[in-house]
Design a protein around this motif. Structure first.
Motif, short mmCIF file in Angstrom:
data_model
loop_
_atom_site.label_atom_id
_atom_site.label_comp_id
_atom_site.label_asym_id
_atom_site.label_seq_id
_atom_site.Cartn_x
_atom_site.Cartn_y
_atom_site.Cartn_z
N PHE A 462 6.04 141.48 36.06
CA PHE A 462 7.39 141.15 35.58
C PHE A 462 8.08 142.30 34.88
CE2 PHE A 462 4.19 139.66 32.50
CZ PHE A 462 4.53 140.42 31.40
N ALA A 463 7.33 143.37 34.56
CA ALA A 463 7.89 144.40 33.68
C ALA A 463 9.10 145.09 34.29
CB ALA A 463 6.81 145.43 33.34
N ALA A 464 9.10 145.24 35.61
CA ALA A 464 10.19 145.98 36.25
C ALA A 464 11.27 145.06 36.80
CB ALA A 464 9.61 146.85 37.37
N LEU A 465 11.18 143.76 36.50
CA LEU A 465 12.15 142.81 37.06
C LEU A 465 13.26 142.50 36.06
CD1 LEU A 465 9.84 140.15 38.78
CD2 LEU A 465 11.09 142.01 39.84
N THR A 466 14.49 142.58 36.50
CA THR A 466 15.60 142.16 35.65
C THR A 466 15.57 140.63 35.55
OG1 THR A 466 17.05 141.92 37.54
CG2 THR A 466 17.04 144.08 36.47
N PRO A 467 16.22 140.06 34.54
CA PRO A 467 16.25 138.60 34.45
C PRO A 467 16.80 137.96 35.73
CG PRO A 467 16.99 139.56 32.40
CD PRO A 467 16.80 140.71 33.34
N ALA A 468 17.83 138.56 36.32
CA ALA A 468 18.40 137.97 37.55
C ALA A 468 17.37 137.99 38.68
CB ALA A 468 19.64 138.75 37.97
N ALA A 469 16.61 139.08 38.78
CA ALA A 469 15.58 139.18 39.83
C ALA A 469 14.48 138.15 39.59
CB ALA A 469 15.01 140.59 39.88
N ILE A 470 14.15 137.92 38.32
CA ILE A 470 13.12 136.92 37.99
C ILE A 470 13.59 135.53 38.42
CG2 ILE A 470 12.00 135.71 36.05
CD1 ILE A 470 11.83 138.45 34.64
N THR A 471 14.83 135.20 38.09
CA THR A 471 15.37 133.88 38.45
C THR A 471 15.35 133.69 39.97
OG1 THR A 471 16.78 133.97 36.50
CG2 THR A 471 17.41 132.39 38.21
N HIS A 472 15.75 134.74 40.68
CA HIS A 472 15.77 134.67 42.14
C HIS A 472 14.35 134.49 42.69
CE1 HIS A 472 17.12 135.25 46.19
NE2 HIS A 472 16.34 136.31 46.36
N LEU A 473 13.42 135.27 42.17
CA LEU A 473 12.02 135.18 42.62
C LEU A 473 11.48 133.76 42.43
CD1 LEU A 473 9.14 136.23 43.27
CD2 LEU A 473 9.00 137.07 40.95
N VAL A 474 11.74 133.19 41.27
CA VAL A 474 11.23 131.84 41.00
C VAL A 474 11.84 130.84 41.99
CG1 VAL A 474 11.20 129.95 39.31
CG2 VAL A 474 10.69 132.28 38.58
N GLY A 475 13.13 131.01 42.28
CA GLY A 475 13.79 130.11 43.24
C GLY A 475 13.16 130.22 44.62
N VAL A 476 12.87 131.44 45.05
CA VAL A 476 12.27 131.65 46.38
C VAL A 476 10.86 131.04 46.42
CG1 VAL A 476 11.49 133.40 48.02
CG2 VAL A 476 13.63 133.74 46.78
N ALA A 477 10.09 131.31 45.36
CA ALA A 477 8.71 130.79 45.32
C ALA A 477 8.72 129.26 45.31
CB ALA A 477 7.99 131.33 44.09
N ARG A 478 9.63 128.71 44.53
CA ARG A 478 9.72 127.24 44.41
C ARG A 478 10.09 126.63 45.78
NH1 ARG A 478 10.83 122.72 44.99
NH2 ARG A 478 11.77 121.20 43.60
#
Ligand SMILES: Cc1ncc(COP(=O)(O)O)c(C=O)c1O
Length: 494
Positions: A462-478
């Protein structure tokens, strides 16, 4: 560029582009400024070759301007341009057909460096720090200072352990921040933890102690490295207290145990106090070397990081660390703090292959340690990573029911157990297709489970992920993990 409809070529599809001579000059620059060695024709060919490889304006099918027009535009003799075209045609970069000019050859999809590389903030590879936060200014100042202040003698073959100034600074840092029992004499500066581990593995093999136990799960890359150096790797299970010391089989036959006590990779748990003590007793009783991979011991977000195992048992523990997680992997700068009984042999072996270190880098890093810039950088990045980890766990709780974060709040990665109605391989494929280099928990096991097994887990950097990228990643995984089964639905297969 003017679009044409291609009438006849089998290798070129759809509208094609024709480049004018002035368009070509805009891409290459003037003839006099063409870089590289050789005459004008050679340099023009080299520049065109580069542009074709890059695949931008000169993509397959693009029609090059006639040699006569190019010669006039560049104020070259036509023979020079013809020679450049012929050179590239002979190499296969250009294709010519009568009546339709010379064009960039179409070599099929595999010829292009096709898929777009994910932007750095979307990497999500476990353990990669925020490279955009690298302290370039401080490093540059440290380099300048090092180069200005270094003695002429520092440019010669130095101490194979690394420059004394860095070893002194590092020993003080490791004592203060990792609770290590460190002295400059017992430290070797190496090219990252992997380099230090390679040295240890080679020395273990040379001493006739080829059996090494590793945590199961652990980093597959590290296991591959050990096997590559000729060691026999066996696994020891990991539970909520870290490595299960009681499960170590035949300790009398073991040369070493490799472990990640501060924050187990990938499970994210620290080695409990009871396990630390049991492991040290076992190591002392059976003469086993403990190799402590302190790969991200600097990062703990709920309390101070636990001190290293080496501080508890310096006689049997070799501590490995690096700046790969704190500054950048590209620096290839790490350390190996060896037990006194091992240090002379390691230094001897090191001197054979590395008669000196990368002294300029050593002095620059020593300067960062001396000025306090390194610890200030650690404080800054710790705050940033803490908030990114929190954002990830909050998003998972809100948007991904059944996705369960594991481990303690630390490190640069979050292990996440997937719900039983999803499959690790499918979730991984979905997030990777979006450019996230997430790892599977399954691949970290010594015997990876079958890919269609339900559940499994992710290891998300997670260290290199912006908050927006984190939100997107979680949406894709979900979305890939599937919705939770509705009440009364039949249980998932498997
Ligand atoms: C478990 C573990 N140890 C150590 C490292 C660091 O290796 P190095 O210092 O060679 O970059 C990594 C890198 O990803 C890692 O995953």
């Amino acid at each position: 560029m003017a679009p044409h409809e291609d009438q006849s070529s089998a290798g070129v599809r759809g509208p094609i582009e024709a480049l004018t001579a002035s368009g070509l000059r805009a891409l290459t620059g003037d003839a006099a400024t063409l870089p590289g060695p050789g005459g004008l024709g050679v340099r023009l060919a080299a520049r065109l070759r580069e542009l074709i490889r890059a695949g931008g304006a000169l993509r397959p099918g693009t029609v090059l301007p006639p040699t006569r027009a190019v010669a006039a535009e560049f104020r070259l003799s036509r023979g020079v341009v013809v020679a450049a075209y012929e050179q590239l045609a002979a190499e296969g970069f250009l294709a010519g057909r009568q009546g339709s000019g010379t064009r960039v050859a179409d070599l099929g999809a595999g010829a292009r460096p096709a898929p777009k590389a994910p932007p750095p903030e979307e990497a999500a590879r476990p353990g990669v720090p925020d490279l955009g936060g690298f302290p370039r200014g401080r490093w540059l100042a440290a380099y300048r200072q090092a180069l200005t202040a270094m003695a002429d003698g520092d440019l010669g073959y130095g101490d194979p352990r690394g420059h004394a100034r860095l070893r002194t600074g590092l020993a003080a840092h490791l004592r203060a921040f990792r609770g290590a029992d460190a002295s400059p004499d017992a430290l070797l500066v190496v090219g990252g933890a992997a380099d230090g581990l390679t040295l240890l593995a080679d020395t273990l093999a040379a001493c006739g102690r080829p059996r090494i136990a590793v945590e199961d799960p652990s980093s597959p890359r590290t296991r591959a490295l050990l096997r590559r150096r000729g060691l026999e790797v066996t696994g020891v299970p990991v539970d909520g207290e870290g490595l299960a010391v009681d499960a170590l089989r035949e300790p009398g036959r073991l040369g070493a145990v490799l472990l990640t006590p501060a924050h187990q990779y990938p499970a994210g748990v620290p080695l409990s106090a009871g396990r630390r003590q049991a492991l040290v007793r076992l190591a002392r009783e059976h003469g086993v070397l403990l190799i402590e991979d302190d790969y991200n011991g600097a990062f703990r977000y709920d309390r101070e990081p636990p001190g290293c195992l080496q501080g508890l048992a310096p006689d049997v523990t070799a501590l490995l660390g690096s700046v790969s997680k704190t500054l950048a992997p590209a620096l290839r700068l790490g350390w190996l703090l060896a037990p006194p009984a091992w240090a002379p042999r390691l230094v001897h072996d090191r001197a054979l292959t590395h008669p000196t270190g990368h002294t300029l880098d050593h002095l620059a890093f020593a300067h960062l340690l001396h000025t306090g810039d390194y610890t200030a950088h650690l404080r800054r990045t710790r705050r940033r990573y803490q908030s990114r980890r929190l954002h990830l766990t909050t998003e998972l709780a809100a948007a991904a029911p059944g996705f369960t974060p594991l481990g303690t709040p630390g490190g640069l990665h979050l292990p996440v157990a997937l719900p039983p109605w999803s499959r690790e391989a499918e979730v991984l494929a979905a997030v990777r297709a979006e450019g996230y280099d997430v790892q599977g928990l399954g691949s970290c096991a010594l015997a990876p489970p079958p890919p269609d097994r339900p559940g499994g887990g992710l290891v998300i950097g997670f260290a290199a992920l912006t908050p927006a990228a984190i939100t997107h990643l979680v949406g894709v995984a979900r979305a890939a993990g599937g919705p939770p089964p509705s009440p009364g639905a039949p249980p998932p297969p498997g």
